[in-house]
Design a protein around this motif. Structure first.
Motif, PDB file in Angstrom:
ATOM      1  N   HIS B  98       0.842  -1.206   0.000  1.00 12.01           N
ATOM      2  CA  HIS B  98       0.000   0.000   0.000  1.00 12.01           C
ATOM      3  C   HIS B  98       0.864   1.238   0.000  1.00 12.01           C
ATOM      4  O   HIS B  98       1.940   1.266   0.590  1.00 12.01           O
ATOM      5  CB  HIS B  98      -1.009  -0.006   1.138  1.00 12.01           C
ATOM      6  CG  HIS B  98      -0.439   0.024   2.523  1.00 12.01           C
ATOM      7  ND1 HIS B  98      -0.158   1.198   3.179  1.00 12.01           N
ATOM      8  CD2 HIS B  98      -0.109  -0.981   3.372  1.00 12.01           C
ATOM      9  CE1 HIS B  98       0.310   0.901   4.394  1.00 12.01           C
ATOM     10  NE2 HIS B  98       0.361  -0.407   4.529  1.00 12.01           N
ATOM     11  N   ASP B 134       6.215   1.257   6.634  1.00  6.88           N
ATOM     12  CA  ASP B 134       4.800   0.905   6.452  1.00  6.88           C
ATOM     13  C   ASP B 134       4.161   1.828   5.447  1.00  6.88           C
ATOM     14  O   ASP B 134       3.644   2.860   5.802  1.00  6.88           O
ATOM     15  CB  ASP B 134       4.075   0.980   7.802  1.00  6.88           C
ATOM     16  CG  ASP B 134       2.603   0.611   7.695  1.00  6.88           C
ATOM     17  OD1 ASP B 134       2.238  -0.079   6.733  1.00  6.88           O
ATOM     18  OD2 ASP B 134       1.824   1.021   8.591  1.00  6.88           O
ATOM     19  N   GLU B 168      -5.201   1.548   2.552  1.00  3.72           N
ATOM     20  CA  GLU B 168      -5.033   0.496   3.548  1.00  3.72           C
ATOM     21  C   GLU B 168      -5.167   1.027   4.966  1.00  3.72           C
ATOM     22  O   GLU B 168      -5.749   0.378   5.835  1.00  3.72           O
ATOM     23  CB  GLU B 168      -3.666  -0.187   3.365  1.00  3.72           C
ATOM     24  CG  GLU B 168      -3.533  -1.550   4.039  1.00  3.72           C
ATOM     25  CD  GLU B 168      -3.178  -1.506   5.523  1.00  3.72           C
ATOM     26  OE1 GLU B 168      -3.392  -2.510   6.213  1.00  3.72           O
ATOM     27  OE2 GLU B 168      -2.680  -0.452   6.004  1.00  3.72           O
ATOM     28  N   GLU B 169      -4.618   2.209   5.194  1.00  5.61           N
ATOM     29  CA  GLU B 169      -4.632   2.758   6.556  1.00  5.61           C
ATOM     30  C   GLU B 169      -6.014   3.255   6.944  1.00  5.61           C
ATOM     31  O   GLU B 169      -6.218   3.745   8.051  1.00  5.61           O
ATOM     32  CB  GLU B 169      -3.614   3.895   6.686  1.00  5.61           C
ATOM     33  CG  GLU B 169      -2.172   3.506   6.396  1.00  5.61           C
ATOM     34  CD  GLU B 169      -1.594   2.502   7.398  1.00  5.61           C
ATOM     35  OE1 GLU B 169      -2.343   2.020   8.276  1.00  5.61           O
ATOM     36  OE2 GLU B 169      -0.401   2.180   7.285  1.00  5.61           O
ATOM     37  N   HIS B 447       2.977   3.376  12.428  1.00  5.11           N
ATOM     38  CA  HIS B 447       1.857   4.093  13.071  1.00  5.11           C
ATOM     39  C   HIS B 447       2.293   4.948  14.260  1.00  5.11           C
ATOM     40  O   HIS B 447       1.464   5.648  14.834  1.00  5.11           O
ATOM     41  CB  HIS B 447       0.747   3.128  13.544  1.00  5.11           C
ATOM     42  CG  HIS B 447       0.092   2.369  12.429  1.00  5.11           C
ATOM     43  ND1 HIS B 447      -1.184   1.898  12.507  1.00  5.11           N
ATOM     44  CD2 HIS B 447       0.527   2.013  11.190  1.00  5.11           C
ATOM     45  CE1 HIS B 447      -1.498   1.260  11.388  1.00  5.11           C
ATOM     46  NE2 HIS B 447      -0.474   1.324  10.572  1.00  5.11           N
TER      47      HIS B 447
HETATM   48 ZN   LIG Z   1      -0.174   0.635   8.590  1.00  7.73          ZN
END
Ligand SMILES: [Zn+2]
Ligand SMILES: [Zn+2]
Ligand SMILES: [Zn+2]
Ligand SMILES: [Zn+2]
Lengths: 477, 477
Positions: B98, B134, B168-169, B447
Motif C-alpha cells: 500500500h 509501512d 489500507e490505513e 503508526h
Molecule cells: Zn499501517
C-alpha cells in the motif's frame, strides 16, 4: 389558633402580592456556577436584604472568601444573615435557604422564559421559573410569613435567625468555615433549625424529613503494562487490567442489590419499632417509583422494602470505568491502567471510616485471590457521613401539627437517599435538631427544565411556616 | 545463484540511489485518512506509475469507487496495478502493498520532519520517515529488485503481477469489490501471492508469517430505567444496569486469561507436531515481550506458551463500557443503559459464526441466572475470520531459502495476533497461498512517531525479494 387564622386570612387575601414577590426573585437570574451571572447573584442578595429590612429584620451580607469561577478568582457570593426578636423567653429558630439557582436556558426545552415567573396559562396554578421551588419559593415563604405577622399586627412567637447562602448549587464553598467561626456569635442561642430545600416524596402528601444517607466514593485502580496495548498483538499473553477490575467490581454488589462486602450489613443500625411504623405509614405506591424511573425494574414490589432501600439501607452503585474505551464504536485496545468507580450510600452506624476499612480489606483480599501480576489500589476519593435526627423532637411535633392544620393530613416521615452536605455541617457544628420541612412536590423538577412550584404549595407553605413557628412556641422543649 | 549475485552486487553499489527512491516516496505525504492530503495520495499513485513504467511494467491506476472523507464525498484513492512478463512456462507471482500512510505531525514528537526521509545523524543507519517501513519501503523493495534485474540484464524468473492500494490505513474500502470483479481478469493465472506489510517479531530474526488471528467484536447491551438516575434517590431500589453488565463481563474471561465461555476451547484446532516445532524454533525471550509492554505482567514465563497465547490461541479482551461515567472525578449517576465491549481473537476452527453462537447462548443463559428485570442483548458488531496458510508451500520454501541466503539464518515462522483483513480477502477470492514476507524489524514503529526502516533491512529486503523470485522459479510446485 386565633393568631394564625388572622395570618391565614391575610395570606389568602394577598396571594397576588406574594406571587409578585416570587416573580421579582425569579426575575433575577442568580446562577452561582457561571461568571456571566455574578452581578445577578449580588443583586439577589441585595434584594433579600431590602425585603428583610422592610420586614423589620436586622439583615446584612457577610463575605465568605474567594473562589475560582470560570478561571477567574472572584468573591464567593455573600451569605445573607438576619435576625428578628431577642426575647429570652422565646425559643430561637434558625432557618436556612439558598438564593442561588441552577443554570437555565430557554433553548434547553423550557416552555417559557426560565427567568420570568409564568403562571400556567392552562389554569393548573403551576408557577414556572428557575428557582421557583429550589429554593426561592421556600425562602420567600419565610418572608411572606414575616410580612403576614407584620401586616396583621401579630407578634412573632419565636426569635428568628436566618441564613441564606448564594453558593448552594455550586458546593456551598465557604459556608462551613462561616458556621464554625460564627458558632458562638451569630449562631449563639439557636434552639433548633428548619431547612426547606427538599421535596415531598409524591405530589399529594406533605412530609417531614429526618435523615439523609451519606456517601463514600471509591476508585479501584489497576495498573499493569506501562502503555496501552493492541489486543491483537498482546491479547492472550498478559494479565489485562480490565479483566482484574471487572472481576473485582463484580464482587461488590449482587444483581439483587445486596452489598457483598463482609461486615457492612452487620453495621447497619437495627430498625426500631418507631422507624418501622413511620416507614409503613408513608403514602407510596410502586407506581410512583415506576413512573419516576420510567420502568418496572425495582428490586422488589414491596413498598416498605423499596422505601427502606432508598432511604435507610446502604446501597452500592457501580458508576463507570476511567481509562477504558467508552465511546461509540469498537476499539481493540488493552488499556494499561483503569479506575473503577463506585459509591456506597451510608446510613447510621455505617460511617466513612468503618465502611472504608471493610472495603479496602475486602478488595485487597479479593485481588490477592486473582493471582494477577498487576497492581491494585483502592482509594476513597470522597466521603460524606450519614445524618439522622430525632423525628419526635418538639420541632418535628410542631411541624407535624402545622401540617395537619394547613394540609388537613398528617405528614409522611421520610429520609432522603442522597446527601445534603450542609445539613450535616449545621448539625455537627451547632449540635441542634434540624427539621427538613419541604414546601414543593416531588414533581417540581428542581434542576430540570420547566421547574415549577404550585401556587397552592407556595401559599400553603407560607401558612405552614407561620403555623410551625406558633406551634414551636407552644411545644414543650 | 549467478543471477542473484550480479543483482546483489548492483544493489550494494546503488544503495544511495535506492535510498533516494525511498526519500522521494516518503516526501509525498500520502495520508489517506485526511481530505487535506487527497492530492498527495493521487501524486503518490502517479509516482508509482511513472517508476513502474520506467522499469518496464505495464502499470495503470484503476478507480475503486467513492467514499465520505471528512464529510465530503470524494473518489477513493485508485489502486495501482501492473504486470510484467507473460511466459506460460513461468510461475505468476502476485504482490500487494500500500502506498498510503498514517497521519504524522512533527509536533507529535518526531525528531525530524516526518515527510523528509532522514538518515540517522548518529550513524545507526536508521531511515526515519512516515511510511519508511509501512509500507513504502517494502513496496519500493519490489521496484528496486525490478531495477536490479533491468540494469544487470537479468531475466525476471517469474511473471509478476502487482497491486498497490492507497486506502489500507483507512479500511481498504473498495478493494474487496475490485478483487472480486477482476478475479478472472487481472488476477487470472496467479499461482501464489506475497505481501510485505508486517514485521519481524524482534529486531534480529527474519521471519515468514503464515497465519493471522481473526476477531469478533461484541457488545452486551443492558437497559433498565428509561432515564439516568441519581444513586442517592434510587440506589438500593432498582436493578442497576451496570451491576448486571459487570457481572456478565466478569464471567467471560478469568484473570489467568482463560476464556470461560463453554465450548470455545473445544473448537480450537489441535496443535500439530510441525506447528509445535515451528513455535519452539522461534527466537524469542521473555525480555522481548517485557520490553514491549513495559512490565512483567505476562500470564506465564514460558516462551512457547506466551507465543501461542499471542499467535495461535484465542484471547478475550474487555475493552470498556459505553454509557457509564468514564471521566476523571466522581459522578453519582446510575446510567439507564450501558454497553460492555469485548472482543475475541479467533483462530483456526473458531470462526465468526460458531464462536458467536456460543457467546450469545452463554451470555443470555448467565443473564437469566441474575434474576434481573433489566433487558439484555448481545450483539456481534464486527467479525473477521482467522486465516492460516500452508507454511510448507513452495512459496514459503522459496522465501525460507532466500532468507538463509540473504540474512545467513533460517527465518522464524510466525503468526500475527492481529488481523490484516485484506489478506483474508485475497485468500478467499483468489484461493492461493499467501506468504507474508516482512522487511522491517519489530521496533520500526509503524503508526508511531519516529517510524523508521533500517538501511540494512531496506537493502537486504530488496535482495530478499530478488532471491525469493528466483527460488520460486526453481521450487517444484
Ligand atoms: Zn499501517
Ligand atoms: Zn436547593
Ligand atoms: Zn438545587
Ligand atoms: Zn501497512
Amino acid at each position: 389558633s386565633m393568631a394564625t387564622s388572622k395570618i391565614n386570612k391575610w395570606v389568602d387575601e394577598n396571594q397576588s402580592h406574594l406571587i409578585d414577590r416570587l416573580a421579582k426573585a425569579v426575575g433575577i437570574p442568580s446562577v452561582s456556577g457561571n461568571i456571566a451571572y455574578i452581578k445577578d447573584v449580588e443583586r439577589m442578595a441585595e434584594f433579600l436584604i431590602e425585603q428583610l429590612t422592610e420586614l423589620g429584620v436586622k439583615a446584612e451580607t457577610r463575605p465568605v472568601g474567594k473562589h475560582q469561577l470560570d478561571g477567574k478568582e472572584v468573591d464567593l457570593p455573600p451569605v445573607v444573615i438576619g435576625h428578628i426578636g431577642n426575647d429570652p423567653n422565646k425559643k430561637t429558630l434558625l432557618i436556612y435557604g439558598h438564593y442561588d439557582v441552577q443554570p437555565a436556558l430557554k433553548e434547553d426545552g423550557w416552555k417559557f422564559d426560565p427567568f420570568t415567573l409564568t403562571v400556567d396559562p392552562e389554569g393548573s396554578g403551576k408557577l414556572y421559573g428557575r428557582g421557583s421551588t429550589d429554593d426561592k419559593g421556600p425562602v420567600l415563604g419565610w418572608l411572606n410569613a414575616l410580612e403576614a405577622h407584620k401586616e396583621t399586627g401579630t407578634e412573632l412567637p419565636v426569635n428568628l435567625k436566618m441564613i441564606f447562602e448564594g453558593m448552594e448549587e455550586n458546593g456551598s464553598d465557604g459556608l462551613d468555615k462561616f458556621i464554625e467561626s460564627e458558632k458562638d456569635k451569630f449562631f449563639a442561642g439557636v434552639d433548633c433549625m428548619c431547612i426547606s430545600d427538599n421535596y415531598w416524596l409524591d405530589t399529594k402528601t406533605p412530609c417531614l424529613t429526618y435523615g439523609l444517607r451519606g456517601i463514600n466514593y471509591y476508585e479501584i485502580r489497576i495498573s499493569g503494562p506501562d502503555r496501552d496495548l493492541h489486543s491483537g498483538a498482546f491479547g492472550g499473553a498478559i494479565h489485562e487490567p480490565m479483566t482484574d477490575l471487572i472481576s473485582l467490581m463484580s464482587k461488590l454488589v449482587s444483581p439483587q442489590g445486596e452489598i457483598l462486602i463482609p461486615g457492612v450489613k452487620d453495621l447497619i443500625a437495627p430498625v426500631t419499632k418507631d422507624e418501622q411504623e413511620k416507614f409503613e405509614a408513608i403514602h407510596f405506591e410502586m407506581k410512583d417509583i415506576h413512573d419516576a424511573i420510567g420502568g418496572d425494574v425495582t428490586l422488589t414490589n414491596d413498598t416498605v422494602k423499596t422505601l427502606m432501600g432508598r432511604m435507610r439501607n446502604p446501597s452500592l452503585s457501580l458508576h463507570g470505568i476511567e481509562g477504558a474505551f467508552s465511546a461509540v464504536g469498537s476499539k481493540t485496545v488493552i488499556p494499561c491502567s483503569v479506575k473503577g468507580k463506585f459509591s456506597i450510600r451510608l446510613v447510621p452506624n455505617l460511617g466513612i471510616k468503618n465502611t472504608t476499612d471493610l472495603v479496602i480489606k475486602y478488595v485487597n483480599d479479593e485481588f490477592m485471590k486473582l493471582g494477577s501480576k498487576n497492581k491494585c489500589q483502592v482509594v476513597l476519593t470522597h466521603g460524606g457521613e450519614p445524618w439522622i435526627t430525632d423525628p419526635n423532637h418538639y420541632s418535628f411535633r410542631a411541624a407535624h401539627k402545622a401540617t395537619e392544620t394547613v394540609w388537613g393530613q398528617a405528614p409522611d416521615y421520610t429520609r432522603e437517599g442522597g446527601s445534603i452536605p450542609i445539613t450535616l455541617e449545621f448539625a455537627n457544628i451547632l449540635g441542634v435538631n434540624i427539621c427538613l420541612l419541604p414546601v414543593g412536590r416531588g414533581d417540581d423538577g428542581a434542576h430540570s427544565t420547566n421547574e415549577k412550584l404550585d401556587t397552592s404549595n407556595y401559599i400553603q407553605g407560607t401558612k405552614l411556616f407561620a403555623e410551625y413557628m406558633h406551634n414551636l412556641a407552644a411545644e414543650q422543649a
